[in-house]
Design an enzyme around this catalytic site. Structure first.
Site, short mmCIF file in Angstrom:
data_model
loop_
_atom_site.label_atom_id
_atom_site.label_comp_id
_atom_site.label_asym_id
_atom_site.label_seq_id
_atom_site.Cartn_x
_atom_site.Cartn_y
_atom_site.Cartn_z
N ASP A 8 0.85 -1.50 -0.28
CA ASP A 8 -0.03 -0.07 0.22
C ASP A 8 1.06 1.07 0.29
O ASP A 8 1.69 1.13 0.84
CB ASP A 8 -0.96 -0.10 1.10
CG ASP A 8 -1.81 1.13 0.87
OD1 ASP A 8 -2.48 1.44 0.24
OD2 ASP A 8 -1.36 1.94 2.17
N TYR A 10 -0.34 4.68 0.57
CA TYR A 10 -0.33 5.89 1.29
C TYR A 10 -0.52 5.65 3.30
O TYR A 10 -1.59 5.04 3.16
CB TYR A 10 -1.85 6.80 0.65
CG TYR A 10 -2.03 7.80 -0.30
CD1 TYR A 10 -1.58 8.88 -0.70
CD2 TYR A 10 -2.31 7.32 -1.54
CE1 TYR A 10 -1.24 8.91 -1.92
CE2 TYR A 10 -1.76 7.23 -2.70
CZ TYR A 10 -1.45 8.63 -3.42
OH TYR A 10 -1.52 9.72 -4.29
N THR A 12 1.55 4.10 4.57
CA THR A 12 2.17 2.59 4.44
C THR A 12 3.77 3.21 3.98
O THR A 12 4.56 3.00 5.29
CB THR A 12 1.57 1.16 3.72
OG1 THR A 12 0.26 1.12 4.43
CG2 THR A 12 2.64 -0.07 4.10
N ARG A 39 -7.62 13.70 4.98
CA ARG A 39 -7.40 11.83 5.49
C ARG A 39 -8.43 11.35 5.62
O ARG A 39 -9.11 10.39 4.85
CB ARG A 39 -6.04 11.79 5.68
CG ARG A 39 -5.89 10.09 6.02
CD ARG A 39 -5.79 9.69 4.41
NE ARG A 39 -4.98 8.22 4.42
CZ ARG A 39 -4.60 7.37 3.22
NH1 ARG A 39 -4.89 7.53 2.04
NH2 ARG A 39 -4.32 6.02 3.67
N SER A 116 -2.07 0.45 -5.20
CA SER A 116 -2.58 1.90 -4.27
C SER A 116 -4.30 2.69 -4.88
O SER A 116 -4.53 1.63 -6.23
CB SER A 116 -2.22 3.32 -4.85
OG SER A 116 -2.75 3.77 -4.13
N ASN A 117 -5.11 3.08 -4.17
CA ASN A 117 -5.73 3.93 -4.39
C ASN A 117 -5.63 4.57 -5.70
O ASN A 117 -6.11 5.20 -6.54
CB ASN A 117 -7.13 4.33 -3.39
CG ASN A 117 -7.49 3.46 -2.71
OD1 ASN A 117 -8.06 2.16 -3.79
ND2 ASN A 117 -8.04 3.71 -1.74
N LYS A 149 -10.12 -0.17 -2.91
CA LYS A 149 -10.29 -0.52 -1.79
C LYS A 149 -11.85 -0.75 -0.53
O LYS A 149 -12.06 1.03 -0.68
CB LYS A 149 -8.82 -0.67 -1.02
CG LYS A 149 -7.48 -0.70 -2.38
CD LYS A 149 -6.52 -0.45 -0.70
CE LYS A 149 -5.04 -1.20 -1.78
NZ LYS A 149 -4.01 -0.53 -1.33
N SER A 173 0.52 -3.06 4.73
CA SER A 173 -0.23 -1.93 4.65
C SER A 173 -0.62 -1.81 6.41
O SER A 173 -0.23 -2.59 7.16
CB SER A 173 -2.22 -2.23 4.30
OG SER A 173 -2.61 -0.78 3.93
N ASN A 175 -3.06 0.09 7.01
CA ASN A 175 -4.40 -0.07 7.10
C ASN A 175 -4.94 -0.94 7.24
O ASN A 175 -5.66 -1.73 6.11
CB ASN A 175 -5.09 1.21 5.58
CG ASN A 175 -4.10 2.32 5.41
OD1 ASN A 175 -4.58 3.21 6.33
ND2 ASN A 175 -3.59 2.11 4.45
N PHE A 177 -8.76 -1.87 7.27
CA PHE A 177 -9.08 -1.83 6.06
C PHE A 177 -8.57 -2.75 4.99
O PHE A 177 -9.58 -3.63 4.56
CB PHE A 177 -10.58 -0.44 5.83
CG PHE A 177 -8.72 0.45 4.96
CD1 PHE A 177 -9.47 0.11 3.16
CD2 PHE A 177 -8.75 1.24 5.98
CE1 PHE A 177 -9.08 0.56 3.14
CE2 PHE A 177 -7.74 2.16 5.11
CZ PHE A 177 -7.92 1.92 3.10
N ASP A 178 -7.23 -2.78 5.11
CA ASP A 178 -6.99 -2.79 3.50
C ASP A 178 -6.39 -4.23 3.61
O ASP A 178 -6.48 -5.06 2.88
CB ASP A 178 -5.82 -1.69 3.15
CG ASP A 178 -5.02 -1.72 2.26
OD1 ASP A 178 -5.43 -2.56 0.96
OD2 ASP A 178 -4.00 -1.40 2.08
#
Length: 223
Positions: A8, A10, A12, A39, A116-117, A149, A173, A175, A177-178
């Protein structure tokens, strides 16, 4: 055995709080709060867009989140200042542990991808500016399939693009959720817990690895 790593970007590899210095000039002591709210709203917009099947690219989510945050905090930002901030979002710094960690893994023969997104062009600019683009075989963006994601389709797309299998791949990651999205397609996962204030969602699932720094990743496989 060489592994495939999906990093990931952003939060990470890249420190999104790096925008705080620029925000200081605009909103003073509200900069940290502004950065955090921006963010959070950016991610919320991507989640909502994904659920609604109403895709816009991540730069739109970022811009609209900036507009919302300025309005919510009653801190007006001019159009010119907003354009400057959005341009600087393409030049955010890498976390200090990132270059060494990537070089360690690459030298060990592992296959590294950025995942990444973000838009492909934005990611190219961002990783190049941070001095780490050379570490990656390729960049895999959700823009290629027009969703975000943690839609499981995103992680299946990564595996297809990287010619990897879930049991031989690690999603890395910061995150949760990721990581839960990667778990939904049986990818192995490594959570980079960059702050003790961060907590993993209590969904009766845990990442394969929980680390406080990216440099611990290669150590985990050497040990």
């Amino acid at each position: 055995m060489p592994l495939t790593f999906a990093f990931d970007v952003y939060g990470t590899l890249i420190d999104t709080a790096g925008i705080t210095q620029s925000l200081n000039r605009l909103v003073g002591d509200q900069a940290s709060l502004f950065s955090s709210r921006w963010r959070d709203k950016q991610l919320e917009y991507s989640f909502r867009r994904g659920l609604m099947r109403d895709y816009v690219d991540f730069s739109v989510c970022t811009r609209q989140a900036l507009q919302y945050t300025a309005a919510q905090l009653e801190l007006p930002i001019s159009d010119a200042a907003a354009r400057t901030l959005l341009d600087e979002y393409r030049r955010l710094p890498a976390f200090p542990d990132v270059p060494t960690a990537l070089e360690q893994l690459k030298s060990a023969g592992h296959r590294l991808y950025a995942f990444s997104n973000g838009l492909p062009d934005d990611l190219e600019a961002l990783l190049d500016s941070a001095g780490i683009r050379h570490a990656f075989i390729d960049i895999v963006s959700v823009h290629e399939i027009r969703t975000f994601k943690p839609d499981p389709a995103v992680y299946r797309h990564f595996l297809a693009r990287s010619s990897a299998t879930a049991d031989n791949s690690y999603l890395v990651s910061s995150n949760p959720f990721d990581l839960l999205g990667g778990m939904a397609v049986s990818m192995r996962t490594a959570w980079i817990r960059r702050s003790s204030a961060n907590h993993f969602d209590p969904w009766d699932r845990q990442p394969n690895l929980t680390l406080t720094s990216l440099t611990e990743l290669q150590q985990a496989f050497n040990g």
